[in-house]
Scaffold this active site. Structure first.
Site, mmCIF file in Angstrom:
data_model
loop_
_atom_site.group_PDB
_atom_site.id
_atom_site.type_symbol
_atom_site.label_atom_id
_atom_site.label_comp_id
_atom_site.label_asym_id
_atom_site.label_seq_id
_atom_site.Cartn_x
_atom_site.Cartn_y
_atom_site.Cartn_z
ATOM 1 N N THR A 206 0.809 -1.207 0.000
ATOM 2 C CA THR A 206 0.000 0.000 0.000
ATOM 3 C C THR A 206 0.849 1.267 0.000
ATOM 4 O OG1 THR A 206 -1.712 -1.186 1.225
ATOM 5 C CG2 THR A 206 -1.865 1.217 1.180
ATOM 6 N N PRO B 139 -5.591 -14.848 -1.706
ATOM 7 C CA PRO B 139 -6.637 -15.698 -1.125
ATOM 8 C C PRO B 139 -6.281 -16.255 0.250
ATOM 9 C CG PRO B 139 -6.437 -16.160 -3.466
ATOM 10 C CD PRO B 139 -5.308 -15.225 -3.106
ATOM 11 N N GLU C 141 -4.260 -14.874 2.467
ATOM 12 C CA GLU C 141 -4.351 -13.751 3.400
ATOM 13 C C GLU C 141 -5.798 -13.492 3.786
ATOM 14 O OE1 GLU C 141 -3.455 -8.924 3.581
ATOM 15 O OE2 GLU C 141 -2.594 -10.149 1.960
ATOM 16 N N ARG C 142 -6.689 -13.524 2.799
ATOM 17 C CA ARG C 142 -8.098 -13.242 3.075
ATOM 18 C C ARG C 142 -8.750 -14.336 3.896
ATOM 19 N NH1 ARG C 142 -8.532 -10.722 -3.025
ATOM 20 N NH2 ARG C 142 -7.823 -8.634 -2.386
#
Length: 386
Positions: free
Chosen positions: A133, A247, A249-250
């Site tokens: 980020t 995926p 991480e989520r």
């Protein structure tokens, strides 16, 4: 409180490991957690203790100091127990190492890089972070502006990252940088190490919740990163590497979310049973009974789906869409449960000394990081052909 629905995703070895995690939390986290929250950072001793207890980087091969166990269910148990206990900051610190950063070092490194980095990450002597980020980009990874320009045997790295978890503690930072103008094939991943000239840490950000998590700004000014610190053998694969690992991480966030909801519900049930108003336990009022019935039902249903996703991921079958569904649904439910449980505590729920207050503020970020709820719905909607 015992599981309300029999769970089939874990076997006897997993449940024995769960007891290890619970003992670890009681001995190594509970006595120090309030101090870490006040300081705004967990102590590095947490990582070393987790390494000693075998709670880090399970798939690391034995020759690099690991257990060589490629079974993500062990990761999930660590996430579950920290979530259920309400220690979100410490839990996130370890989840970053296991679920988010770990795959980059396990899957994208050559033998020389593995020998350099895996022993320390597995023992907890080294702390990892990932820097995606930027101040001008959120969920849009293709908008990353940090640059890495090849100069002989080095890349010259320039840019700024923000909202980086483990940012102050990190020794190894996986940095996504642009090596060409191509939006998707122009990103490459590099490992920036503590002490490299030009690598500076900004302030430890003051957040609404997760006060013990060292979420930071990172600055890179003409940092000379050796080619040997590039992940993968060629430039331009970073975007696809990031997307491949999202995926997991989520799912990690979804596992933590439903477990945190279970924890705050159990503590609230105990509270409304003991706390009285108008001469009777507040849990005996119809509003309280109906609300708790609704919340327990929703959490039970969510637990079944998340467990199914854990099972699929352990077999290498989880899809990005299923991970997105689990992430947005479980995280939004966690926020709802924490909010409603705080209401049941009345004025005491607004007091920091009550765990429900911390559960409320710590829950709010769950629907944002790892991909916002809106981005998760966009992923699902596109899969529907819309």
């Amino acid at each position: 409180m015992a599981d309300r629905i029999p769970r089939t995703v874990y076997d006897a070895d997993h449940e024995l490991f769960r007891e290890t995690v619970r003992s670890f939390i009681a001995a190594e986290v509970e006595p120090h957690d309030e101090e870490w929250e006040r300081r705004g950072i967990v102590d590095r001793s947490l990582f070393r203790a987790a390494g000693d207890a075998g709670l880090l980087m399970f798939p690391t091969p034995e020759r690099y100091g690991g257990a060589g166990v490629d079974d993500w269910r062990f990761n999930a148990i660590v996430d579950e127990e920290f979530g259920r206990a309400g220690y979100a900051s410490a839990g996130l610190s370890l989840a970053l190492q296991n679920d988010v950063v770990g795959p980059y070092f396990l899957d994208l490194t050559d033998d020389g890089q593995k020998a350099r980095w895996l022993p320390g990450l597995t023992s907890g002597e080294l702390v990892g972070a990932i820097a995606m980020t930027e101040p001008g980009t959120g969920s849009d990874l293709s908008g990353i502006a940090t640059t890495a320009v090849r100069d002989g045997d080095h890349y010259v790295l320039n840019g700024t990252k923000t909202f980086i978890s483990n940012g102050q503690n990190a020794d190894l930072v996986v940095v996504a940088a642009r090596t060409s103008p191509d939006r998707h094939r122009g990103l490459t991943l590099f490992v920036v190490e503590r002490g490299m000239p030009g690598f500076e840490r900004g302030r430890n950000l003051e957040k609404l919740g997760l006060h013990g998590q060292d979420t930071s700004e990172l600055h890179f000014s003409d940092v000379r990163v050796p080619v040997a610190n590039r992940l993968d053998t060629e430039d331009g694969q970073g975007f696809f590497q990031l997307m491949r690992n999202l995926p997991q991480e989520r799912l990690s966030l979804a596992v933590t979310a439903v477990s945190a909801a279970e924890g705050v519900l159990a503590r609230t049930l105990e509270y409304v049973t003991e706390r009285t108003a108008f001469g009777q336990p507040i849990g005996s009022f119809q509003n309280s009974r109906f609300l708790l019935a609704e919340l327990f039902t929703q959490v039970d249903v969510t637990r079944v789906f998340v467990d199914r996703c854990v099972e699929l991921h352990a077999r290498g079958k989880l899809t990005p869409v299923q991970a997105a569904e689990a992430k947005w649904w479980a995280s939004e439910l966690q926020v709802k449960v924490a909010d409603r449980c705080l209401q049941l505590h009345g004025g005491y729920g607004y007091m920091r000394e009550y765990p429900v207050a911390r559960a409320f503020v710590d829950a709010r970020i769950q629907t944002i990081y790892g991909g916002t709820t809106e981005i998760m719905k966009e992923i699902i909607g596109r899969d529907l052909g819309l």
